[in-house]
Design a protein around this motif. Structure first.
Motif, PDB file in Angstrom:
ATOM      1  N   GLN A  34      -2.474  -0.241  -7.608  1.00 54.73           N
ATOM      2  CA  GLN A  34      -3.316  -0.421  -6.435  1.00 54.73           C
ATOM      3  C   GLN A  34      -2.647   0.012  -5.138  1.00 54.73           C
ATOM      4  O   GLN A  34      -3.349   0.292  -4.161  1.00 54.73           O
ATOM      5  CB  GLN A  34      -3.736  -1.893  -6.335  1.00 54.73           C
ATOM      6  N   LEU A  35      -1.333   0.050  -5.111  1.00 50.39           N
ATOM      7  CA  LEU A  35      -0.634   0.496  -3.900  1.00 50.39           C
ATOM      8  C   LEU A  35      -0.139   1.912  -4.131  1.00 50.39           C
ATOM      9  O   LEU A  35       0.757   2.151  -4.940  1.00 50.39           O
ATOM     10  CB  LEU A  35       0.539  -0.440  -3.585  1.00 50.39           C
ATOM     11  N   GLN A  36      -0.756   2.857  -3.468  1.00 47.46           N
ATOM     12  CA  GLN A  36      -0.381   4.260  -3.620  1.00 47.46           C
ATOM     13  C   GLN A  36       0.072   4.825  -2.283  1.00 47.46           C
ATOM     14  O   GLN A  36      -0.678   4.774  -1.307  1.00 47.46           O
ATOM     15  CB  GLN A  36      -1.571   5.078  -4.162  1.00 47.46           C
ATOM     16  N   PRO A  37       1.285   5.393  -2.229  1.00 44.14           N
ATOM     17  CA  PRO A  37       2.278   5.395  -3.308  1.00 44.14           C
ATOM     18  C   PRO A  37       2.889   4.003  -3.489  1.00 44.14           C
ATOM     19  O   PRO A  37       2.825   3.171  -2.568  1.00 44.14           O
ATOM     20  CB  PRO A  37       3.317   6.396  -2.809  1.00 44.14           C
ATOM     21  N   PRO A  38       3.469   3.725  -4.674  1.00 46.70           N
ATOM     22  CA  PRO A  38       4.076   2.411  -4.890  1.00 46.70           C
ATOM     23  C   PRO A  38       5.188   2.146  -3.886  1.00 46.70           C
ATOM     24  O   PRO A  38       5.874   3.063  -3.433  1.00 46.70           O
ATOM     25  CB  PRO A  38       4.628   2.512  -6.329  1.00 46.70           C
ATOM     26  N   PRO A  39       5.372   0.909  -3.483  1.00 41.69           N
ATOM     27  CA  PRO A  39       6.434   0.594  -2.503  1.00 41.69           C
ATOM     28  C   PRO A  39       7.814   0.982  -3.027  1.00 41.69           C
ATOM     29  O   PRO A  39       8.094   0.900  -4.226  1.00 41.69           O
ATOM     30  CB  PRO A  39       6.309  -0.922  -2.322  1.00 41.69           C
ATOM     31  N   ALA A  40       8.656   1.401  -2.118  1.00 35.75           N
ATOM     32  CA  ALA A  40      10.013   1.807  -2.497  1.00 35.75           C
ATOM     33  C   ALA A  40      10.802   0.591  -2.970  1.00 35.75           C
ATOM     34  O   ALA A  40      10.764  -0.471  -2.350  1.00 35.75           O
ATOM     35  CB  ALA A  40      10.724   2.468  -1.316  1.00 35.75           C
ATOM     36  N   GLY A  41      11.502   0.752  -4.072  1.00 34.97           N
ATOM     37  CA  GLY A  41      12.336  -0.310  -4.600  1.00 34.97           C
ATOM     38  C   GLY A  41      11.603  -1.356  -5.396  1.00 34.97           C
ATOM     39  O   GLY A  41      12.181  -2.406  -5.721  1.00 34.97           O
ATOM     40  N   GLU A  78       3.690  -5.120   8.056  1.00 38.27           N
ATOM     41  CA  GLU A  78       2.648  -6.138   7.930  1.00 38.27           C
ATOM     42  C   GLU A  78       1.527  -5.699   7.002  1.00 38.27           C
ATOM     43  O   GLU A  78       1.067  -6.484   6.152  1.00 38.27           O
ATOM     44  CB  GLU A  78       2.087  -6.466   9.322  1.00 38.27           C
ATOM     45  N   ALA A  79       1.061  -4.462   7.133  1.00 43.45           N
ATOM     46  CA  ALA A  79      -0.042  -3.996   6.292  1.00 43.45           C
ATOM     47  C   ALA A  79       0.350  -3.980   4.818  1.00 43.45           C
ATOM     48  O   ALA A  79      -0.412  -4.427   3.944  1.00 43.45           O
ATOM     49  CB  ALA A  79      -0.482  -2.600   6.737  1.00 43.45           C
ATOM     50  N   LEU A  80       1.553  -3.485   4.550  1.00 45.82           N
ATOM     51  CA  LEU A  80       2.023  -3.458   3.166  1.00 45.82           C
ATOM     52  C   LEU A  80       2.173  -4.863   2.603  1.00 45.82           C
ATOM     53  O   LEU A  80       1.782  -5.136   1.455  1.00 45.82           O
ATOM     54  CB  LEU A  80       3.355  -2.705   3.099  1.00 45.82           C
ATOM     55  N   TRP A  81       2.716  -5.772   3.390  1.00 46.19           N
ATOM     56  CA  TRP A  81       2.926  -7.134   2.898  1.00 46.19           C
ATOM     57  C   TRP A  81       1.597  -7.842   2.633  1.00 46.19           C
ATOM     58  O   TRP A  81       1.469  -8.594   1.652  1.00 46.19           O
ATOM     59  CB  TRP A  81       3.760  -7.920   3.895  1.00 46.19           C
ATOM     60  N   ASN A  82       0.598  -7.599   3.466  1.00 48.99           N
ATOM     61  CA  ASN A  82      -0.719  -8.204   3.230  1.00 48.99           C
ATOM     62  C   ASN A  82      -1.319  -7.706   1.924  1.00 48.99           C
ATOM     63  O   ASN A  82      -1.949  -8.478   1.176  1.00 48.99           O
ATOM     64  CB  ASN A  82      -1.650  -7.895   4.398  1.00 48.99           C
ATOM     65  N   GLU A  83      -1.139  -6.441   1.633  1.00 48.60           N
ATOM     66  CA  GLU A  83      -1.644  -5.901   0.366  1.00 48.60           C
ATOM     67  C   GLU A  83      -0.902  -6.505  -0.820  1.00 48.60           C
ATOM     68  O   GLU A  83      -1.498  -6.810  -1.863  1.00 48.60           O
ATOM     69  CB  GLU A  83      -1.500  -4.379   0.358  1.00 48.60           C
ATOM     70  N   VAL A  84       0.400  -6.682  -0.678  1.00 42.00           N
ATOM     71  CA  VAL A  84       1.180  -7.288  -1.764  1.00 42.00           C
ATOM     72  C   VAL A  84       0.712  -8.712  -2.031  1.00 42.00           C
ATOM     73  O   VAL A  84       0.517  -9.122  -3.190  1.00 42.00           O
ATOM     74  CB  VAL A  84       2.687  -7.248  -1.415  1.00 42.00           C
ATOM     75  N   VAL A  85       0.493  -9.498  -0.986  1.00 43.68           N
ATOM     76  CA  VAL A  85       0.030 -10.882  -1.148  1.00 43.68           C
ATOM     77  C   VAL A  85      -1.361 -10.907  -1.776  1.00 43.68           C
ATOM     78  O   VAL A  85      -1.659 -11.748  -2.645  1.00 43.68           O
ATOM     79  CB  VAL A  85       0.050 -11.600   0.206  1.00 43.68           C
ATOM     80  N   ARG A  86      -2.217  -9.975  -1.366  1.00 44.07           N
ATOM     81  CA  ARG A  86      -3.576  -9.932  -1.932  1.00 44.07           C
ATOM     82  C   ARG A  86      -3.535  -9.658  -3.434  1.00 44.07           C
ATOM     83  O   ARG A  86      -4.237 -10.304  -4.227  1.00 44.07           O
ATOM     84  CB  ARG A  86      -4.388  -8.850  -1.214  1.00 44.07           C
ATOM     85  N   VAL A  87      -2.700  -8.707  -3.845  1.00 42.48           N
ATOM     86  CA  VAL A  87      -2.600  -8.377  -5.270  1.00 42.48           C
ATOM     87  C   VAL A  87      -2.037  -9.560  -6.059  1.00 42.48           C
ATOM     88  O   VAL A  87      -2.501  -9.866  -7.167  1.00 42.48           O
ATOM     89  CB  VAL A  87      -1.724  -7.117  -5.459  1.00 42.48           C
TER      90      VAL A  87
END
Length: 768
Positions: free
Chosen positions: A147-154, A228-237
């Motif tokens: 769901q996160l494209q591209p996948p987060p680094a690390g 912030e945007a990336l972290w919100n998506e991670v929490v949602r998933v």
């Protein structure tokens, strides 16, 4: 005299409880009571009746005249009281014993219940822990990647070593399920202890790597939180994948192994606390609890070692400006103390702390490092030469070899080598040899930095070693040195062994690659064996011919390179001055033309017997070394004065020639060459009669044509030379005509000029 009356009446008291006596019964444990000294009334309690309670007898005070009878009555009463007292004490002890037994049974029952609850908590929490780990590793991880494209680094690095933790936990539960026992059964505790002890080494190996890597997990997650945007998506998933779990971060799941390994000793000690010492599995349970505690201690020690190693093995690329900025009084004082300690060691003023075990490991590490670096350098040079060989594609050029079988076969073989066999060999060399060696070279940086840092800490430790009391900072220095020393003594032998094994494996792979290359080349040559020359020779004769051919080719190539070098390095021939011509003539007459050299640049003498020479001056070399055998200084003759000159500034002198070298081809007379040889002359202008030629050209050796542009002839066969050069003007080939009118090129060295009367019949058609 009147007899005293004895008054008695029943006194009904409430019945005491079975567990405790009433105050009255407690106070009246004596069988009776006698009259006190004041002659007061006495109350005598008789045996307790189960229905009505206690009967109290009240005796009226006796009269003064009845003393004897009163004393006898008191004696009988005392006997009855003592018997009643003994019975009461025995009953009290029996009641107390029954109460203690009941209390002990109740305590055992409560301990058994708590034991079962602790065992059940350990098993059920292990199942829940495994389920949540699998949820985070499989479901949440795959959802984040998709769901996160591209996948987060690390992202993948956060789940490093978690698979090993899941595997060992699932194996523990599998061993418990294989016994098919319930937590309430007596044999379940022994099965639990056996399973944990059998997997203790695997548990330690899996958890110590995970815990040592957990700091990286927190670092990556903190980097996500900064976006912030990336972290919100991670929490949602995470919430969508695990709605029944109140999780808002990845660390909620990934911290579970850190917490779980610390709970094993607590749970096992709780089970041990509520287990009776007479239980058959108590000794095994005690061993399991001690093992879990020792396991946690070793994991914590390993984690501390890894933190120290990660701190000191990192190599910072600092500029001079950054290093100057980092200087302060503390660092300057510390480095000064280390330098002073090192100077004392070198001067012998203070003994050095010697650790023979570490010194042996350190020496072997440096030997191994030197061998790995040299091997890598040789492999890189090998690949560089192979790449240079592949870049020279001679098969792309048309060498005009139509109709020649052997050259065509060689061309096809070379094409196959350069396009398929050798490129594949180079690719395998880089993947199987060069890349592992580069990785091994990079791995050497960490141990090397730790060894250097250990030396610095050793110098600091030697300064404070003799002090009776250490400050907090000095104690930290001592602990750091001991930690580094213990870490290197533990890890360096393993690293040396693995590096040596990897090096030997690389050499074995190198040999296997060359064996495969030889097999491929042999298979390729077998397909052209019948078309190549010398294919009918025996193996010994073939290799002898091949060796001689290679050596001859190398000799010719070396001679050609030397000639080209002399030709390119020869100075431009300039007309000499009259004095230089006289000196040249004098030196040539005295030493010969092969000893004449010319000065390339001005020579200024700096030592005794050195000559000062100008550029272009001619000298004769007497000796190519000085009196001490130094070949960099030559003894030369400068036309009267002798001395030494630098050999690097002298070059052989090539005398210019005015006349070209004599041609091997005969030349025609001037009156003949003045006219065209095949020109038509009318009758009025009849040609002058030609004299009979005195020489003729014949073949000196047999020659077989190798292309359609050449012509064959045999030794002694007369030929006619049409042009003494080829189309490019090279005199190495000559255009000739042989018997039958065939024309073509032949090597000029295969022709010879002989007199007409040398035994061959004159043939007017084949004269020059």
């Amino acid at each position: 005299m009147e007899v005293p009356r004895r008054l008695s009446f029943p006194l009904v008291l409430p019945k005491p409880a079975s567990s405790a006596r009433s105050p009255l019964g407690a106070a009246g444990q004596t069988a009776g009571s006698s009259k006190d000294q004041t002659g007061g009334e006495k109350f005598i309690s008789e045996e307790e009746t189960p229905e009505s309670g206690v009967i109290v007898v009240v005796e009226a005070p006796p009269e003064d005249g009845k003393a004897a009878r009163r004393f006898s009555s008191q004696d009988s009463f005392s006997e009855e009281s003592s018997l009643s007292e003994e019975r009461l004490e025995e009953e009290a002890r029996e009641a107390q014993r029954r109460a203690e037994e009941e209390e002990e049974a109740a305590a055992k029952e409560r301990a058994a219940q708590r034991q079962q609850l602790a065992i059940q908590e350990l098993v059920e929490s292990e199942r829940s822990y495994l389920r949540l780990l699998q949820l985070s590793t499989v479901t949440i991880r795959s959802n984040l990647q998709q769901q996160l494209q591209p996948p987060p680094a690390g992202l993948d690095s956060m789940f490093l070593h978690v698979e090993e933790v899941i595997d060992v936990s699932s194996r523990l539960l599998s061993l418990l399920d294989q016994k098919q026992l319930q937590p309430g059964e007596p044999d379940f505790l022994q099965s639990l202890c056996d399973s944990f002890l059998s997997l203790s080494s695997e548990i330690e190996a899996a958890y110590k790597e995970y815990l040592a890597h957990y700091n990286h997990v927190t670092e990556v997650e903190n980097s996500y939180k900064q976006k912030e945007a990336l972290w919100n998506e991670v929490v949602r998933v995470i919430k969508a994948a695990a709605p029944d779990v109140n999780a808002t971060s990845l660390s909620f799941f990934l911290v579970m192994p850190v917490q779980r390994i610390a709970r094993y000793p607590l749970l096992l000690q709780t089970i041990q606390k509520h287990t009776d010492a007479s239980h058959p599995a108590y000794a095994l349970l005690e061993q399991t609890a001690h093992t879990s505690v020792a396991l946690n201690c070793r994991i914590n020690e390993y984690k501390r070692f890894r933190e120290v190693a990660d701190k000191y093995r990192k190599m910072e690329m600092l500029t001079i400006k950054d290093k100057i900025v980092r200087l302060n009084t503390h660092s300057i004082a510390k480095k000064t103390a280390r330098l002073g300690q090192q100077i004392k060691h070198e001067a012998g003023l203070k003994p050095k702390l010697v650790d023979e075990e570490f010194d042996a490991l350190e020496g072997f590490f440096y030997v191994l490092e030197n061998g790995i670096l040299e091997l890598l350098e040789n492999v890189e040079m090998y690949l560089q030469h192979l790449q240079g060989f592949l870049s020279c594609r001679t098969e792309d050029f048309d060498l005009d070899m139509d109709g020649e079988k052997a050259p065509i076969c060689y061309k096809e073989i070379t094409t196959a080598l350069r396009q398929w066999i050798l490129p594949m060999f180079e690719k395998r060399m880089r993947k199987l040899i060069h890349q592992p060696l580069c990785a091994l070279r990079d791995l050497l940086v960490g141990p090397r930095n730790l060894i250097r840092k250990r030396l610095d800490k050793l110098l600091d430790y030697e300064v404070i070693e003799g002090k009776p009391n250490l400050s907090y900072e000095e104690q930290a220095v001592a602990n750091t040195y001991r930690t580094l020393n213990t870490l290197l003594l533990t890890e360096l032998p393993q690293f040396n062994g693995l590096a040596l094994q990897m090096m030997w494996s690389t050499l074995g792979t190198f040999s296997c690659l060359h064996r495969d290359l030889a097999a491929d080349m042999e298979q390729l040559f077998h397909s052209f064996a019948q078309q190549l020359p010398h294919s009918s020779l025996s193996p010994g004769a073939f290799w002898e011919w091949a060796e001689s051919s290679v050596l001859e080719g190398a000799r010719r190539l070396q001679h050609l390179c030397r000639m080209l070098e002399d030709k390119l390095n020869a100075p431009d021939a300039q007309p000499l001055s009259p004095s230089s011509q006289r000196r040249l003539k004098q030196l040539t007459h005295k030493h010969g033309s092969g000893k004449i050299f010319q000065v390339m640049s001005t020579v200024v003498g700096t030592r005794d017997l050195d000559l000062n020479l100008t550029k272009g001056e001619l000298v004769a070399v007497i000796s190519e070394a000085d009196s001490r055998g130094d070949r960099r200084r030559w003894l030369v003759d400068a036309g009267g004065k002798r001395g030494y000159a630098a050999a690097s500034k002298l070059i052989r002198y090539h005398q210019p020639t005015d006349d070209p070298p004599p041609s091997p081809h005969p030349s025609l007379a001037e009156d003949v060459t003045a006219r065209r040889r095949h020109s038509y002359s009318p009758a009025g202008n009849a040609p002058l009669p030609m004299s009979q030629p005195c020489f003729q050209v014949v073949g000196a050796y047999d020659f077989t044509a190798r292309s359609k542009h050449e012509v064959s002839f045999r030794a002694g066969e007369p030929v006619r030379v049409l042009e003494p050069h080829d189309k490019r003007g090279s005199p190495e080939w000559s255009l000739v005509e042989v018997r039958g009118g065939q024309r073509g090129y032949v090597p000029s060295t295969y022709l010879a000029i002989i007199p007409m009367g040398a035994g061959l019949p004159p043939n007017p058609g084949f004269f020059l």
